[in-house]
Scaffold this motif. Structure first.
Motif, PDB file in Angstrom:
ATOM      1  N   ALA A  26     -15.729   8.963  -0.254  1.00 32.80           N
ATOM      2  CA  ALA A  26     -14.934   9.083  -1.477  1.00 32.80           C
ATOM      3  C   ALA A  26     -14.204  10.413  -1.512  1.00 32.80           C
ATOM      4  O   ALA A  26     -13.016  10.482  -1.879  1.00 32.80           O
ATOM      5  CB  ALA A  26     -15.835   8.932  -2.702  1.00 32.80           C
ATOM      6  N   ASN A  27     -14.892  11.484  -1.130  1.00 32.18           N
ATOM      7  CA  ASN A  27     -14.233  12.787  -1.085  1.00 32.18           C
ATOM      8  C   ASN A  27     -13.141  12.821  -0.027  1.00 32.18           C
ATOM      9  O   ASN A  27     -12.076  13.418  -0.229  1.00 32.18           O
ATOM     10  CB  ASN A  27     -15.263  13.884  -0.810  1.00 32.18           C
ATOM     11  CG  ASN A  27     -14.649  15.269  -0.769  1.00 32.18           C
ATOM     12  OD1 ASN A  27     -14.249  15.741   0.301  1.00 32.18           O
ATOM     13  ND2 ASN A  27     -14.553  15.910  -1.915  1.00 32.18           N
ATOM     14  N   ALA A  28     -13.391  12.166   1.115  1.00 36.03           N
ATOM     15  CA  ALA A  28     -12.392  12.120   2.182  1.00 36.03           C
ATOM     16  C   ALA A  28     -11.128  11.412   1.700  1.00 36.03           C
ATOM     17  O   ALA A  28     -10.014  11.776   2.109  1.00 36.03           O
ATOM     18  CB  ALA A  28     -12.964  11.419   3.414  1.00 36.03           C
ATOM     19  N   TRP A  29     -11.285  10.412   0.828  1.00 38.10           N
ATOM     20  CA  TRP A  29     -10.113   9.728   0.275  1.00 38.10           C
ATOM     21  C   TRP A  29      -9.249  10.692  -0.529  1.00 38.10           C
ATOM     22  O   TRP A  29      -8.023  10.615  -0.502  1.00 38.10           O
ATOM     23  CB  TRP A  29     -10.554   8.560  -0.612  1.00 38.10           C
ATOM     24  CG  TRP A  29      -9.397   7.852  -1.237  1.00 38.10           C
ATOM     25  CD1 TRP A  29      -8.633   6.866  -0.686  1.00 38.10           C
ATOM     26  CD2 TRP A  29      -8.845   8.089  -2.545  1.00 38.10           C
ATOM     27  NE1 TRP A  29      -7.634   6.482  -1.558  1.00 38.10           N
ATOM     28  CE2 TRP A  29      -7.754   7.212  -2.709  1.00 38.10           C
ATOM     29  CE3 TRP A  29      -9.173   8.957  -3.591  1.00 38.10           C
ATOM     30  CZ2 TRP A  29      -6.987   7.178  -3.870  1.00 38.10           C
ATOM     31  CZ3 TRP A  29      -8.418   8.928  -4.749  1.00 38.10           C
ATOM     32  CH2 TRP A  29      -7.339   8.043  -4.881  1.00 38.10           C
ATOM     33  N   MET A  30      -9.872  11.630  -1.225  1.00 36.87           N
ATOM     34  CA  MET A  30      -9.113  12.621  -1.980  1.00 36.87           C
ATOM     35  C   MET A  30      -8.304  13.519  -1.040  1.00 36.87           C
ATOM     36  O   MET A  30      -7.234  14.004  -1.395  1.00 36.87           O
ATOM     37  CB  MET A  30     -10.059  13.464  -2.830  1.00 36.87           C
ATOM     38  CG  MET A  30     -10.795  12.659  -3.896  1.00 36.87           C
ATOM     39  SD  MET A  30     -12.223  13.522  -4.599  1.00 36.87           S
ATOM     40  CE  MET A  30     -11.399  14.839  -5.502  1.00 36.87           C
ATOM     41  N   ASN A  31      -8.817  13.726   0.167  1.00 34.94           N
ATOM     42  CA  ASN A  31      -8.106  14.533   1.162  1.00 34.94           C
ATOM     43  C   ASN A  31      -7.088  13.721   1.957  1.00 34.94           C
ATOM     44  O   ASN A  31      -6.131  14.282   2.491  1.00 34.94           O
ATOM     45  CB  ASN A  31      -9.115  15.156   2.138  1.00 34.94           C
ATOM     46  CG  ASN A  31     -10.016  16.178   1.479  1.00 34.94           C
ATOM     47  OD1 ASN A  31      -9.569  16.949   0.635  1.00 34.94           O
ATOM     48  ND2 ASN A  31     -11.287  16.181   1.838  1.00 34.94           N
ATOM     49  N   SER A  32      -7.319  12.405   2.039  1.00 35.83           N
ATOM     50  CA  SER A  32      -6.440  11.542   2.833  1.00 35.83           C
ATOM     51  C   SER A  32      -6.268  10.207   2.120  1.00 35.83           C
ATOM     52  O   SER A  32      -6.788   9.186   2.565  1.00 35.83           O
ATOM     53  CB  SER A  32      -7.046  11.349   4.232  1.00 35.83           C
ATOM     54  OG  SER A  32      -6.231  10.540   5.035  1.00 35.83           O
ATOM     55  N   PRO A  33      -5.559  10.212   0.984  1.00 35.97           N
ATOM     56  CA  PRO A  33      -5.477   9.001   0.153  1.00 35.97           C
ATOM     57  C   PRO A  33      -4.722   7.862   0.822  1.00 35.97           C
ATOM     58  O   PRO A  33      -3.599   8.025   1.279  1.00 35.97           O
ATOM     59  CB  PRO A  33      -4.740   9.492  -1.101  1.00 35.97           C
ATOM     60  CG  PRO A  33      -3.978  10.707  -0.663  1.00 35.97           C
ATOM     61  CD  PRO A  33      -4.804  11.338   0.407  1.00 35.97           C
ATOM     62  N   THR A  34      -5.376   6.705   0.889  1.00 34.58           N
ATOM     63  CA  THR A  34      -4.778   5.486   1.441  1.00 34.58           C
ATOM     64  C   THR A  34      -5.284   4.307   0.617  1.00 34.58           C
ATOM     65  O   THR A  34      -6.111   4.459  -0.279  1.00 34.58           O
ATOM     66  CB  THR A  34      -5.176   5.285   2.916  1.00 34.58           C
ATOM     67  OG1 THR A  34      -6.604   5.369   3.028  1.00 34.58           O
ATOM     68  CG2 THR A  34      -4.548   6.331   3.820  1.00 34.58           C
ATOM     69  N   GLY A  35      -4.789   3.115   0.931  1.00 36.75           N
ATOM     70  CA  GLY A  35      -5.273   1.920   0.272  1.00 36.75           C
ATOM     71  C   GLY A  35      -4.576   1.593  -1.037  1.00 36.75           C
ATOM     72  O   GLY A  35      -5.125   0.863  -1.862  1.00 36.75           O
ATOM     73  N   PHE A  36      -3.363   2.085  -1.227  1.00 38.57           N
ATOM     74  CA  PHE A  36      -2.610   1.793  -2.442  1.00 38.57           C
ATOM     75  C   PHE A  36      -1.146   2.166  -2.215  1.00 38.57           C
ATOM     76  O   PHE A  36      -0.796   2.847  -1.249  1.00 38.57           O
ATOM     77  CB  PHE A  36      -3.154   2.578  -3.632  1.00 38.57           C
ATOM     78  CG  PHE A  36      -2.942   4.075  -3.518  1.00 38.57           C
ATOM     79  CD1 PHE A  36      -1.856   4.702  -4.116  1.00 38.57           C
ATOM     80  CD2 PHE A  36      -3.822   4.859  -2.783  1.00 38.57           C
ATOM     81  CE1 PHE A  36      -1.657   6.061  -3.993  1.00 38.57           C
ATOM     82  CE2 PHE A  36      -3.631   6.228  -2.654  1.00 38.57           C
ATOM     83  CZ  PHE A  36      -2.543   6.830  -3.260  1.00 38.57           C
ATOM     84  N   LYS A  37      -0.306   1.719  -3.134  1.00 42.84           N
ATOM     85  CA  LYS A  37       1.090   2.142  -3.178  1.00 42.84           C
ATOM     86  C   LYS A  37       1.375   2.707  -4.558  1.00 42.84           C
ATOM     87  O   LYS A  37       0.907   2.173  -5.565  1.00 42.84           O
ATOM     88  CB  LYS A  37       2.025   0.960  -2.891  1.00 42.84           C
ATOM     89  CG  LYS A  37       1.966   0.444  -1.462  1.00 42.84           C
ATOM     90  CD  LYS A  37       2.945  -0.710  -1.249  1.00 42.84           C
ATOM     91  CE  LYS A  37       2.864  -1.226   0.179  1.00 42.84           C
ATOM     92  NZ  LYS A  37       3.780  -2.386   0.393  1.00 42.84           N
ATOM     93  N   LEU A  38       2.119   3.794  -4.595  1.00 38.73           N
ATOM     94  CA  LEU A  38       2.482   4.428  -5.857  1.00 38.73           C
ATOM     95  C   LEU A  38       3.945   4.109  -6.152  1.00 38.73           C
ATOM     96  O   LEU A  38       4.845   4.609  -5.477  1.00 38.73           O
ATOM     97  CB  LEU A  38       2.267   5.945  -5.769  1.00 38.73           C
ATOM     98  CG  LEU A  38       2.487   6.753  -7.049  1.00 38.73           C
ATOM     99  CD1 LEU A  38       1.554   6.261  -8.166  1.00 38.73           C
ATOM    100  CD2 LEU A  38       2.256   8.239  -6.779  1.00 38.73           C
ATOM    101  N   VAL A  39       4.172   3.269  -7.153  1.00 40.38           N
ATOM    102  CA  VAL A  39       5.527   2.821  -7.503  1.00 40.38           C
ATOM    103  C   VAL A  39       5.773   3.113  -8.974  1.00 40.38           C
ATOM    104  O   VAL A  39       5.064   2.591  -9.847  1.00 40.38           O
ATOM    105  CB  VAL A  39       5.696   1.307  -7.231  1.00 40.38           C
ATOM    106  CG1 VAL A  39       7.120   0.876  -7.574  1.00 40.38           C
ATOM    107  CG2 VAL A  39       5.367   0.982  -5.777  1.00 40.38           C
ATOM    108  N   ASP A  40       6.764   3.958  -9.228  1.00 43.61           N
ATOM    109  CA  ASP A  40       7.124   4.326 -10.606  1.00 43.61           C
ATOM    110  C   ASP A  40       5.918   4.818 -11.399  1.00 43.61           C
ATOM    111  O   ASP A  40       5.722   4.464 -12.578  1.00 43.61           O
ATOM    112  CB  ASP A  40       7.763   3.131 -11.332  1.00 43.61           C
ATOM    113  CG  ASP A  40       9.070   2.693 -10.685  1.00 43.61           C
ATOM    114  OD1 ASP A  40       9.769   3.577 -10.154  1.00 43.61           O
ATOM    115  OD2 ASP A  40       9.367   1.490 -10.707  1.00 43.61           O
ATOM    116  N   GLY A  41       5.081   5.630 -10.733  1.00 43.32           N
ATOM    117  CA  GLY A  41       3.916   6.201 -11.404  1.00 43.32           C
ATOM    118  C   GLY A  41       2.745   5.253 -11.559  1.00 43.32           C
ATOM    119  O   GLY A  41       1.730   5.617 -12.161  1.00 43.32           O
TER     120      GLY A  41
END
Length: 442
Positions: A145-160
């Motif tokens: 979980a902490n590694a995700w904060m350092n290397s965020p993946t698994g989503f798309k950010l569209v218009d916030g």
């Protein structure tokens, strides 16, 4: 102290205490399982006494780790509600799985503690192994979980808005393996040297030598092997940082200028204003080689990173230097131990040899704290690397400063209680167990 600094300070305090409890809690069961196995194979009563003594230590740290971990879970929601609102659905899976591992660990620990003489001896031993495996799994899942904060993946950010969420991809993000490996090896090194140091002190005082010599050797072997392997895991982790978090690497190395043959900085005092490092030892090209496996390839420096996106250089650099320096000292002591094991067994009872291990007792945990400082401070100003800034995630609720002071008192009280319980446990060993038959381990 404003809300932002109070929230960060409270989180740092909580994590700083919890990381010690959790490291010991997930590593000690393996020590316990080894001593139990040796008892079952040799029928040497000393190993049974070691196992029972360590199992009580495991129970103490399981309880304190559960309390401090629960507090951390609540703090994520209370101190960083914006972060949890957006990130919770994405990286929540490892936390839910960690809960499952925790319950398995609790059940297995209950079986082990109360299973003496009640279960088949090998099933009883197996329950102890399950305590270790489930505890280690808990640690890996939290680090993921902490590694995700350092290397965020698994989503798309569209218009916030966060869309196309893939929790599996988020959990197995690019940084999870390197970070989990580095943390697990560090936990074994830190706990191994800490436990070995305590037993070395008892040997030096000639108290229950047969008991403490066996304890010392089991803990020392784990610590020594982990300390020698740690640079390899560190190299894997550093390469990932170079790829995913160049600002963190630049701060770790106080690397101000992007240039070919980037030098490795050893020591030194960063002068951020003048973009230089005073009193440092520089090895030309070594940082390039360590980051890119090529001496000539430039390593991105702070000169190519906007000032608003730069982490605090001095804190990150000093913490990194402490971590590496202490890790190298432990590795050197590990080499000395291996020499003693192979050719100089008389060293095991020498005062200078035992004194070295006593002096090394806190080194691993200081290195662990320094490593987490690098991980967290080096990611700033981001709570989610490149996606969300820490200042944008903090709670608007007033009075966080008072919460920080309250939790400081709670954690120090908890630590005093743990120290008292462990001290009493160590003092009770000669009273509880008659181990005068043997004075040294074979």
């Amino acid at each position: 102290m404003d809300n932002f600094m109070a929230a960060r300070s409270q989180m740092a305090l909580s994590l700083g205490f919890h990381i010690i409890f959790s490291c010991i809690g997930m590593v000690m069961p393996f020590f316990m399982a080894v001593s139990h196995f040796m008892y079952l194979k040799t029928n040497n009563i000393n190993y049974q006494h070691v196992t029972k003594a360590w199992s009580k230590g495991v129970a103490i740290f399981f309880a304190t780790g559960a309390v401090s971990g629960t507090v951390l879970s609540f703090e994520l929601g209370l101190l960083w509600p914006t972060f949890m609102k957006h990130a919770g659905p994405i990286f929540g899976m490892p936390f839910s799985l960690e809960g499952t591992a925790f319950f398995i660990e609790a059940i297995a620990l209950g079986f082990f503690l109360y299973g003496w003489g009640r279960f088949n001896k090998w099933f009883h031993w197996f329950t102890g192994v399950i305590v270790g495996v489930s505890g280690l799994a808990s640690g890996i899942l939290v680090v993921a979980a902490n590694a995700w904060m350092n290397s965020p993946t698994g989503f798309k950010l569209v218009d916030g808005k966060y869309t196309d969420i893939d929790p599996i991809k988020a959990m197995f993000n690019p940084a999870w393996f390197s970070q989990a490996l580095h943390m697990c090896v560090a936990a074994f090194a830190a706990t191994g040297f800490a436990v070995a140091g305590v037993h070395a002190l008892m040997i030096l005082r000639k108290r229950n030598v047969g008991f403490h010599m066996r304890s010392f050797r089991i803990a020392a072997i784990f610590g020594v092997v982990a300390a020698i392997l740690q640079p390899l895991s560190g190299d894997i982790s550093a390469k990932m940082v170079a790829k995913r978090q160049p600002a963190k690497l630049a701060a770790m190395e106080a690397h101000f200028k992007t240039e070919p043959y980037s030098p490795l900085i050893i020591g030194g005092i960063p002068d951020v204003k003048n973009q230089k490092v005073d009193y440092a030892i520089e090895i030309p090209g070594m940082l390039s080689f360590m980051a890119h496996d090529d001496f000539k390839t430039p390593v991105k420096g702070l000169d190519q990173i906007p000032l608003a996106d730069q982490p605090p250089v001095a804190v990150t650099h000093y913490a990194f230097q402490f971590m590496v320096g202490l890790g190298m000292a432990m590795m050197a002591l590990g080499v000395i131990y291996l020499i003693a094991l192979a050719k100089k067994k008389s060293w095991f009872t020498k005062q200078w040899f035992l004194t070295l291990f006593i002096a090394a007792t806190p080194l691993g945990f200081i290195a662990v704290e320094a490593g987490w400082t690098v991980t967290e401070v080096g990611r700033q100003p981001w709570i989610i690397q490149g996606v969300m800034r820490t200042k944008d995630a903090v709670t608007p609720m007033p009075g966080i400063g008072y919460s920080f002071y309250l939790f400081t008192a709670v954690y120090f009280t908890l630590s005093i209680a743990v120290i008292f319980l462990l001290y009493r446990q160590i003092k009770m060993v000669p009273v509880l167990y008659d181990t005068t038959a043997e004075s040294s381990a074979h």
